[in-house]
Design a protein around this motif. Structure first.
Motif, PDB file in Angstrom:
ATOM      1  N   MET A   9       0.855  -1.174   0.000  1.00 40.27           N
ATOM      2  CA  MET A   9       0.000   0.000   0.000  1.00 40.27           C
ATOM      3  C   MET A   9       0.895   1.229   0.000  1.00 40.27           C
ATOM      4  O   MET A   9       1.729   1.389   0.890  1.00 40.27           O
ATOM      5  CB  MET A   9      -0.855  -0.040   1.262  1.00 40.27           C
ATOM      6  N   ALA A  11       1.141   5.628  -0.777  1.00 36.01           N
ATOM      7  CA  ALA A  11       0.386   6.871  -0.925  1.00 36.01           C
ATOM      8  C   ALA A  11       0.793   7.537  -2.226  1.00 36.01           C
ATOM      9  O   ALA A  11       1.970   7.827  -2.429  1.00 36.01           O
ATOM     10  CB  ALA A  11       0.671   7.786   0.257  1.00 36.01           C
ATOM     11  N   LEU A  12      -0.160   7.754  -3.095  1.00 36.42           N
ATOM     12  CA  LEU A  12       0.140   8.367  -4.387  1.00 36.42           C
ATOM     13  C   LEU A  12      -0.969   9.330  -4.793  1.00 36.42           C
ATOM     14  O   LEU A  12      -2.131   9.109  -4.455  1.00 36.42           O
ATOM     15  CB  LEU A  12       0.248   7.283  -5.479  1.00 36.42           C
ATOM     16  N   THR A  13      -0.606  10.353  -5.540  1.00 38.05           N
ATOM     17  CA  THR A  13      -1.640  11.175  -6.178  1.00 38.05           C
ATOM     18  C   THR A  13      -2.073  10.432  -7.444  1.00 38.05           C
ATOM     19  O   THR A  13      -1.374   9.509  -7.901  1.00 38.05           O
ATOM     20  CB  THR A  13      -1.102  12.552  -6.601  1.00 38.05           C
ATOM     21  N   GLU A  16       0.689  10.582  -9.935  1.00 37.56           N
ATOM     22  CA  GLU A  16       1.822   9.705  -9.574  1.00 37.56           C
ATOM     23  C   GLU A  16       1.475   8.240  -9.830  1.00 37.56           C
ATOM     24  O   GLU A  16       2.323   7.462 -10.264  1.00 37.56           O
ATOM     25  CB  GLU A  16       2.171   9.877  -8.090  1.00 37.56           C
ATOM     26  N   ASN A 144     -11.396   6.654  -8.586  1.00 38.04           N
ATOM     27  CA  ASN A 144     -10.475   7.026  -7.503  1.00 38.04           C
ATOM     28  C   ASN A 144      -9.053   6.740  -7.983  1.00 38.04           C
ATOM     29  O   ASN A 144      -8.849   6.278  -9.114  1.00 38.04           O
ATOM     30  CB  ASN A 144     -10.819   6.285  -6.204  1.00 38.04           C
ATOM     31  N   LEU A 177      -8.792  13.991  -8.698  1.00 38.24           N
ATOM     32  CA  LEU A 177      -8.017  12.751  -8.606  1.00 38.24           C
ATOM     33  C   LEU A 177      -6.539  12.963  -8.952  1.00 38.24           C
ATOM     34  O   LEU A 177      -5.674  12.342  -8.334  1.00 38.24           O
ATOM     35  CB  LEU A 177      -8.613  11.669  -9.514  1.00 38.24           C
ATOM     36  N   HIS A 179      -4.542  15.350  -8.304  1.00 38.53           N
ATOM     37  CA  HIS A 179      -3.747  15.978  -7.246  1.00 38.53           C
ATOM     38  C   HIS A 179      -4.090  15.494  -5.842  1.00 38.53           C
ATOM     39  O   HIS A 179      -3.614  16.066  -4.867  1.00 38.53           O
ATOM     40  CB  HIS A 179      -3.886  17.496  -7.323  1.00 38.53           C
ATOM     41  N   SER A 180      -4.952  14.492  -5.715  1.00 36.69           N
ATOM     42  CA  SER A 180      -5.285  13.975  -4.383  1.00 36.69           C
ATOM     43  C   SER A 180      -4.353  12.835  -4.027  1.00 36.69           C
ATOM     44  O   SER A 180      -4.121  11.955  -4.850  1.00 36.69           O
ATOM     45  CB  SER A 180      -6.716  13.433  -4.362  1.00 36.69           C
ATOM     46  N   VAL A 181      -3.866  12.855  -2.791  1.00 36.02           N
ATOM     47  CA  VAL A 181      -3.082  11.718  -2.302  1.00 36.02           C
ATOM     48  C   VAL A 181      -4.063  10.699  -1.735  1.00 36.02           C
ATOM     49  O   VAL A 181      -4.928  11.053  -0.924  1.00 36.02           O
ATOM     50  CB  VAL A 181      -2.114  12.154  -1.187  1.00 36.02           C
ATOM     51  N   GLU A 182      -3.944   9.453  -2.170  1.00 33.86           N
ATOM     52  CA  GLU A 182      -4.785   8.379  -1.643  1.00 33.86           C
ATOM     53  C   GLU A 182      -3.953   7.102  -1.530  1.00 33.86           C
ATOM     54  O   GLU A 182      -2.932   6.972  -2.193  1.00 33.86           O
ATOM     55  CB  GLU A 182      -5.985   8.123  -2.584  1.00 33.86           C
ATOM     56  N   PRO A 183      -4.413   6.159  -0.708  1.00 28.36           N
ATOM     57  CA  PRO A 183      -3.677   4.890  -0.643  1.00 28.36           C
ATOM     58  C   PRO A 183      -3.914   4.052  -1.898  1.00 28.36           C
ATOM     59  O   PRO A 183      -5.038   3.982  -2.374  1.00 28.36           O
ATOM     60  CB  PRO A 183      -4.283   4.182   0.583  1.00 28.36           C
TER      61      PRO A 183
ATOM     62  N   ARG B  23       0.342  11.039   3.712  1.00 25.83           N
ATOM     63  CA  ARG B  23       1.274   9.965   3.373  1.00 25.83           C
ATOM     64  C   ARG B  23       1.760   9.228   4.637  1.00 25.83           C
ATOM     65  O   ARG B  23       1.980   8.017   4.601  1.00 25.83           O
ATOM     66  CB  ARG B  23       2.462  10.505   2.572  1.00 25.83           C
ATOM     67  N   ILE B  26      -1.080   6.882   5.713  1.00 32.45           N
ATOM     68  CA  ILE B  26      -1.161   5.731   4.796  1.00 32.45           C
ATOM     69  C   ILE B  26       0.030   4.798   5.033  1.00 32.45           C
ATOM     70  O   ILE B  26      -0.110   3.575   4.979  1.00 32.45           O
ATOM     71  CB  ILE B  26      -1.228   6.209   3.326  1.00 32.45           C
ATOM     72  N   ALA B  32      -6.176   7.680   4.327  1.00 35.02           N
ATOM     73  CA  ALA B  32      -6.114   9.139   4.353  1.00 35.02           C
ATOM     74  C   ALA B  32      -6.270   9.658   2.933  1.00 35.02           C
ATOM     75  O   ALA B  32      -6.104   8.918   1.959  1.00 35.02           O
ATOM     76  CB  ALA B  32      -4.786   9.610   4.930  1.00 35.02           C
ATOM     77  N   GLN B  33      -6.614  10.918   2.873  1.00 33.93           N
ATOM     78  CA  GLN B  33      -6.773  11.579   1.586  1.00 33.93           C
ATOM     79  C   GLN B  33      -6.266  13.008   1.784  1.00 33.93           C
ATOM     80  O   GLN B  33      -6.559  13.618   2.806  1.00 33.93           O
ATOM     81  CB  GLN B  33      -8.257  11.589   1.255  1.00 33.93           C
ATOM     82  N   HIS B  34      -5.491  13.492   0.843  1.00 30.91           N
ATOM     83  CA  HIS B  34      -5.054  14.897   0.909  1.00 30.91           C
ATOM     84  C   HIS B  34      -5.424  15.563  -0.399  1.00 30.91           C
ATOM     85  O   HIS B  34      -5.274  14.958  -1.456  1.00 30.91           O
ATOM     86  CB  HIS B  34      -3.541  14.991   1.108  1.00 30.91           C
ATOM     87  N   PHE B  35      -5.916  16.770  -0.333  1.00 26.33           N
ATOM     88  CA  PHE B  35      -6.086  17.526  -1.576  1.00 26.33           C
ATOM     89  C   PHE B  35      -5.908  19.010  -1.312  1.00 26.33           C
ATOM     90  O   PHE B  35      -6.334  19.523  -0.299  1.00 26.33           O
ATOM     91  CB  PHE B  35      -7.425  17.240  -2.258  1.00 26.33           C
ATOM     92  N   PRO B  36      -5.226  19.667  -2.239  1.00 21.93           N
ATOM     93  CA  PRO B  36      -5.003  21.102  -2.082  1.00 21.93           C
ATOM     94  C   PRO B  36      -6.218  21.888  -2.559  1.00 21.93           C
ATOM     95  O   PRO B  36      -7.077  21.352  -3.250  1.00 21.93           O
ATOM     96  CB  PRO B  36      -3.813  21.376  -2.993  1.00 21.93           C
ATOM     97  N   HIS B  61     -15.341  12.221  -2.417  1.00 22.79           N
ATOM     98  CA  HIS B  61     -14.411  13.005  -3.232  1.00 22.79           C
ATOM     99  C   HIS B  61     -14.943  14.416  -3.431  1.00 22.79           C
ATOM    100  O   HIS B  61     -14.981  14.927  -4.542  1.00 22.79           O
ATOM    101  CB  HIS B  61     -14.146  12.312  -4.575  1.00 22.79           C
TER     102      HIS B  61
END
Lengths: 397, 186
Positions: A9, A11-13, A16, A144, A177, A179-183, B23, B26, B32-36, B61
């Protein structure tokens, strides 16, 4: 093979994740021109190449038109080929999109869905890809970041399948999607290698065996070429199913052409493309707890359009809502709406239906929007109709 | 699920810290989720970023409108905290880059009684430890201490993927110091 699968697992945008999948796919040629919000995809890929992690030709073209033209040439030499674009970039590629599909070039392209000018806007909607809808490409949509990764790998396999040989676009919502970091669960390199195999493109440009590519066809033969494109797009869904099944075996993640949630006994089904599917799913779960029979239908494969599966799922619904993040100006509704409407008519299904135009230029699709739209749909269920057929949702009047 | 909104100014690493938080979570195997927040990138302009943390996969989302936590990393914006509380839950948490003394002189004003306010003096910490102003990472240290997630070691692992040498060492130092110095404002 070990019985216990090692799950990785990371963490990626969205950007990425796609770049990582493309690296694992071990592409030979990347040609692109930078444009927001996909820039990070090619930026990462150029870094992989510069750092020696990926042995590929990275070509920065002088425009998207050239980028895709380069990809066609590369794909016809048998190279595994990737590009990526968005919005005006995709629009500038437009004439080449048709050429790529009718020359049967197996190219994979990520599209970071973004609004079209004017007014200038860099945010998400689906106008860019809907403008490219009828170009003979296979169009897949991710909901996602995980799906963006998975569908990229599936796309290479599908495009390069000898019974397909077509370009595929992977659509992911710009910023939401990209630019969002998700697992993301990524596959081991070896699994990707085994799943994709070698690109066995059979008509490689070869100076010793000259062939004609991109020929001229006059009225006596042109239509036969186009019929072939029609036919291959008819058969691509069956091949997609086989590939997606194989992918499910190695990854544990199964992607039907449609992704239905609680649709089995649903009275109201909301159909959407992209990240909104996830938000709708979250809201539908809540409504289910309140005893409302709410369902959501995500569309993974938008072209070729999964008509049969759609009929099967919608045949039991009483109200259908179509969410369109684009519009067909001057037409009878949004692009997805007209697809669903024709499918219902062709199959003698009379279902209460309405089109919701939403989220243009990145206007946020909130939980409260999803709730209100479901509420409207359940009211239509009681009354037997909506009060209008097309709603411009959330527009300031 | 915990929903967080970060405030600061362009160039202060608002987006970076939210990204590092997601990050790190995770990295621990959680979700987790990050968005600017997107707009033209201009140094000095107000910037927001968002993080969601959960034990379950995150489906939503859309934007965050009623955050559980607001973190203001800019010093002057911290002093003017009342302007940035939009939507904060009545039992939410507010993190400010201030000393207790400064906040004492400002007072908590009309912040709802259920909202807990925490201060970490990022300005002092970063100046003393590094000779520079680094506001974002100390605020992450303060947050990690109070909500007990993620672990400092996880954040360090992610910092290692972003920074090296002196800058990495600086960030780890200020992360840890804010972690130990964060205080609740009563």
């Amino acid at each position: 093979m070990s019985l216990v699968k090692q799950i990785r697992m990371v963490a990626l945008t969205g950007n990425e994740a796609i770049a990582y999948a493309v690296k694992q796919a071990n592409v030979d040629v990347i040609a692109a021109y930078p444009i927001t919000p996909q820039t990070i995809i090619v930026e990462r890929l150029s870094k992989y190449v510069a750092d020696g992690e990926l042995e590929a030709a990275f070509i920065q073209a002088e425009s998207e038109h050239s980028a895709l033209s380069i990809c066609i040439g590369a794909a016809l030499t048998g190279a595994r080929t990737f590009t990526s674009t968005a919005s005006q970039g995709l629009a500038l590629m437009h004439e080449v999109l048709h050429i790529a599909s009718s020359m049967r070039a197996p190219i994979v392209m990520a599209v970071a869905n973004r609004a079209l000018n004017s007014p200038l806007n860099i945010h998400c909607d689906h106008s860019d890809i809907m403008n490219a809808r009828d170009t003979g490409w296979i169009h897949l949509f991710a909901n996602n970041v995980q799906q963006a990764y998975d569908l990229t790998l599936i796309a290479f396999r599908l495009s390069e399948d000898l019974d397909v040989l077509l370009p595929t676009s992977i659509n992911l919502d710009g910023f939401i999607l990209t630019h969002s970091v998700e697992p993301v669960e990524v596959l081991p390199d070896e699994d990707v290698r085994n799943f994709l195999g070698e690109n066995r493109y059979p008509y490689e440009i070869d100076f010793n065996k000259p062939l004609a590519y991109g020929v001229m066809a006059l009225p006596d033969t042109y239509m036969e070429f186009r019929k072939q494109l029609y036919e291959v797009l008819k058969s691509a869904p069956r091949i997609y199913d086989e590939i997606a099944e194989e992918y499910a075996k190695i990854s544990g993640r199964r992607y039907g052409k449609l992704l239905p949630y609680f649709t089995e006994d649903a009275e109201v089904i909301v159909i959407a493309l992209g990240s909104s599917v996830e938000t709708l799913k979250y809201v539908a779960k809540r409504l289910r707890r309140e005893g409302l029979k709410a369902g959501v239908l995500g569309i993974t494969m938008y072209r070729p359009f999964p008509e049969e599966e759609l009929v099967e799922i919608l045949s039991k619904a009483k109200v259908v809502v179509v969410m369109d993040r684009a519009y067909s100006y001057g037409g009878v509704g949004g692009p997805l709406y007209t697809d669903v409407l024709s499918t219902l008519y062709k199959n003698d299904l009379k279902i209460t239906i309405a089109d919701f135009i939403y989220g243009l230029g990145g206007r946020d699709f909130k939980i409260s929007d999803a709730e209100e739209i479901f509420k409207k749909a359940f009211r239509a269920l009681e009354k037997g109709s909506f009060d209008q057929d097309i709603y411009w949702w959330g527009v300031k009047e | 699920m915990i929903e967080i909104r970060w405030h600061g100014r362009g160039g202060q690493g608002v987006v970076t810290v939210s990204d590092i938080l997601a990050r790190s979570v995770i990295y621990e195997g959680k979700y987790a989720q990050h968005f600017p927040e997107f707009g033209p990138e201009r140094s000095g302009a107000p910037v927001k970023a968002y993080t969601r943390i959960s034990d379950e996969p995150i489906e939503i989302h859309s934007g965050i409108y009623e955050p559980d936590i607001i973190i203001i990393i800019d010093r002057n914006m911290s002093k003017d905290f009342y302007s940035y509380l939009d939507g904060l839950k009545n039992d939410g948490l507010l993190f400010l880059n201030l000393s207790k003394e400064i906040l004492n002189s400002i007072g908590r004003g009309r912040v709802p009684i259920g909202v807990k306010i925490y201060v970490a003096d990022s300005k002092k910490i970063s100046l003393e430890e590094t000779g520079r102003l680094i506001f974002n990472i100390p605020m992450l240290g303060a947050l990690a201490r109070i909500i007990r997630t993620p672990k400092l070691e996880s954040i360090e692992e992610i910092l290692k993927t972003r920074f090296s040498d002196e800058l990495l060492e600086y960030n780890i130092r200020i992360l840890k110091r804010a972690y130990s110095e964060v205080e609740m404002f009563e």
